[in-house]
Design an enzyme around this catalytic site. Structure first.
Site, short mmCIF file in Angstrom:
data_model
loop_
_atom_site.label_atom_id
_atom_site.label_comp_id
_atom_site.label_asym_id
_atom_site.label_seq_id
_atom_site.Cartn_x
_atom_site.Cartn_y
_atom_site.Cartn_z
N SER A 1 26.98 2.96 4.62
CA SER A 1 27.17 4.39 5.17
C SER A 1 26.82 5.45 4.26
O SER A 1 26.54 5.30 2.95
CB SER A 1 28.53 4.64 5.25
OG SER A 1 29.12 4.00 6.28
N ASN B 1 29.82 0.40 13.46
CA ASN B 1 30.99 0.97 12.77
C ASN B 1 30.64 2.49 12.68
O ASN B 1 30.45 3.16 13.75
CB ASN B 1 31.65 0.14 11.81
CG ASN B 1 30.73 -0.38 10.72
OD1 ASN B 1 29.87 -0.97 10.83
ND2 ASN B 1 31.07 0.07 9.51
N ASP B 2 30.88 2.84 11.28
CA ASP B 2 31.02 4.49 11.42
C ASP B 2 29.73 5.11 11.36
O ASP B 2 28.90 4.70 11.40
CB ASP B 2 31.98 4.78 9.96
CG ASP B 2 31.44 3.97 8.98
OD1 ASP B 2 31.32 2.81 8.94
OD2 ASP B 2 30.95 4.63 7.77
N GLN C 1 26.46 2.74 11.40
CA GLN C 1 26.51 1.44 10.77
C GLN C 1 26.43 0.49 12.01
O GLN C 1 27.02 0.22 13.20
CB GLN C 1 27.62 0.98 10.18
CG GLN C 1 27.53 1.91 8.71
CD GLN C 1 26.76 1.27 7.76
OE1 GLN C 1 26.98 0.14 7.22
NE2 GLN C 1 25.95 1.92 7.34
N GLU D 1 37.29 5.81 1.48
CA GLU D 1 35.92 5.55 1.97
C GLU D 1 35.52 6.88 2.57
O GLU D 1 36.18 7.75 3.06
CB GLU D 1 35.97 4.35 2.95
CG GLU D 1 36.31 3.20 2.40
CD GLU D 1 36.08 2.07 3.41
OE1 GLU D 1 36.33 2.06 4.74
OE2 GLU D 1 35.21 1.02 2.99
C1 FRU Z 1 33.55 2.38 6.47
C2 FRU Z 1 32.63 1.34 5.48
C3 FRU Z 1 32.06 2.14 4.68
C4 FRU Z 1 30.79 1.17 4.16
C5 FRU Z 1 30.46 0.57 5.59
C6 FRU Z 1 30.04 -0.60 5.67
O1 FRU Z 1 34.08 1.73 7.55
O2 FRU Z 1 33.33 0.38 5.17
O3 FRU Z 1 32.88 2.33 3.53
O4 FRU Z 1 29.64 1.81 3.64
O5 FRU Z 1 31.72 0.70 6.55
O6 FRU Z 1 29.69 -0.93 6.91
#
Ligand code: FRU
Length: 476
Positions: A100, A39-40, A56, A221
């Site tokens: 994150s 993910n991010d 992530q 976020e």
């Molecule tokens: C963003 C998020 C962050 C969190 C992470 C968990 O997509 O939800 O807020 O830290 O991904 O993977």
């Protein structure tokens, strides 16, 4: 076997997927996970001549799970190194995921700040109870892993009026003071950013809570803050913002407010502007490189959406956007593809478009279209992807190839330039030098894909783009 070794074996066994030519959706020049879920972007930074992209990463499945910090690095954005995860859950305070965060480079050494996620067992709502979001500093970098973790802030250290959801620290330094923003969900379901300061990186004092004049969703976020060309910008990804005409069409948003005044004192936030008008763009992060450029990378996906991601059948999913250089014009952010990507260009094809042109295209290509005359334009790509500009509006739409992505619209008075990056199953479209950007995944049959543009008069260039290279390192 510890979790890191397990992960390592898993990644090693399946990494061959990176070269799997029968996978029609694997990007050529975007960063994607060898296996599993990405993910991010996290911890974006430059150390010496090397740029680091942590992310992530949940390698065991094609959905989010126990998240690690995966790691790619590059000197030139053409040759990448993939290493085993830099951070994993190995303490009680981060036992359900290293969430994150960001990296601050101090004396040439990266210091990682992240959220340790803990989910207690029980009948909890996990919003007001049952979850820990710990702010953690990880240091002791050996070029591959962070070795020493220090717990900085626990839920009881955050203000009384916030829920358990306080996460995604972004840290930077101003003169001798360290600053941090954290995203938060208040108990009255209003999203906000907490602003902290520290003089020693260990003790953090709350200085402010940043909110928009009218509430904007229940949770913010992945906040980020920077001053660019004298303009103070707070970016964040709000959740729970209702759709409003053509705005806020996705389940979650990503965008920014200009901050007027003092981030630690009296301030106001301007109206929130979305950073992207497409279907798949979330939780971007920025960093300043050694040339002084403010570079943004976003997650080229949309969490909790009902869009299809067909690559899951091949054991991986999600990717990062291309790096984009930010600038400010008339108080608004512009995004431009990082110039280093020009090194990927092969075989240029140039024509003068008069009315319309159609051509076959490689799976990975870039186009630059300068509109000379015309008050409407239609661009077709893949099998049923369409970008249409008319009556002062731009619409990106898909038929079947969108897998649930239908249409997204944004206003645009004049259309002068389209820079477009298509990479097998993703498209990033920069209009008018990046004043407006559409980012999306799509899944068109590569054999049947064509590209066409219809406009009165335009100068058109298309480049086939070569793949980035990815070398594996430190995988035992
Ligand atoms: C963003 C998020 C962050 C969190 C992470 C968990 O997509 O939800 O807020 O830290 O991904 O993977």
């Amino acid at each position: 076997m510890n979790v890191r070794t397990q992960n390592l074996l898993c990644a090693c066994q399946k990494l061959e997927g990176i070269q799997n030519k029968s996978d029609p959706w694997r990007p050529e020049f975007h960063v994607s996970p060898p296996v599993g879920w990405m993910n991010d972007p996290n911890g974006l930074c430059q150390i010496g001549d090397t740029h680091h992209l942590f992310f992530q990463y949940s390698p065991f499945d094609t959905k989010p799970g126990l998240n690690y910090w995966g790691h790619f690095s590059t000197r030139d954005f053409v040759h990448y190194t993939y290493q085993e995860p830099a951070l994993c859950s190995d303490e009680q305070f981060d036992c359900h995921g290293v969430y994150s965060g960001s990296v601050l480079v101090e004396n040439g050494q990266p210091l990682a700040f992240y959220t340790g996620n803990v989910k207690k067992v029980g009948a909890y709502d996990y919003v007001e109870e049952g979850r820990e979001h710990n702010t953690i500093l990880a240091q002791g970098w050996d070029g591959c892993h962070f070795h020493q973790k220090t717990l900085l802030l626990r839920n009881e250290d955050y203000p009384e009026n916030v829920t358990c959801h306080v996460r995604d620290p972004k840290v930077w330094k101003e003169q001798d003071t360290y600053c941090m923003v954290l995203g938060a969900r208040r108990k009255d379901d209003v999203g906000e950013v907490l602003f902290y300061q520290s003089t020693d990186l260990l003790h953090w004092e709350l200085k402010n809570s940043l909110v928009t004049e009218k509430p904007l969703g229940y949770m913010w976020e992945c906040p980020d803050y920077f001053v660019l060309d004298g303009v103070s910008v707070l970016t964040f990804s709000p959740q729970g913002v209702p759709a409003d005409g053509f705005r806020f069409q996705n389940i979650y948003q990503s965008g920014y407010c200009v901050l007027h005044g003092d981030i630690g004192g009296d301030y106001t936030l301007s109206e929130f502007r979305e950073l992207d008008a497409g279907f798949d763009f979330y939780a971007p992060q920025t960093y300043q490189d050694e040339q002084g450029r403010r570079i943004l990378i976003g997650w080229l996906g949309m969490p909790d959406s009902d869009y299809g991601y067909a690559e899951k059948a091949y054991g991986w999913t999600q990717m990062q956007t291309i790096p984009r250089v930010l600038s400010v014009r008339d108080g608004a952010l512009y995004q431009q593809p990082l110039p280093e990507l020009q090194a990927l260009r092969r075989s240029a094809f140039r024509i003068q478009v008069e009315e319309s042109s159609e051509m076959r295209c490689a799976p990975a290509y870039e186009t630059d279209i300068r509109v000379e005359e015309g008050d409407h334009l239609t661009l077709r790509f893949g099998t049923d992807g369409v970008l249409e500009w008319k009556d002062g509006m731009v619409t990106l739409s898909f038929g079947e190839s969108g897998l649930g992505r239908t249409s997204r619209t944004a206003p645009l008075e004049q259309l002068k330039r389209i820079q477009l990056f298509c990479d097998t199953s993703s498209i990033e479209i920069f209009l008018n030098d990046g004043a407006l950007v559409f980012t999306s995944r799509f899944y068109a049959d590569p054999v049947a894909s064509v590209f066409s543009v219809a406009v009165q008069k335009a100068e058109f260039i298309m480049w086939e783009l070569q793949p980035i290279s990815i070398r594996k390192e430190n995988l035992l």
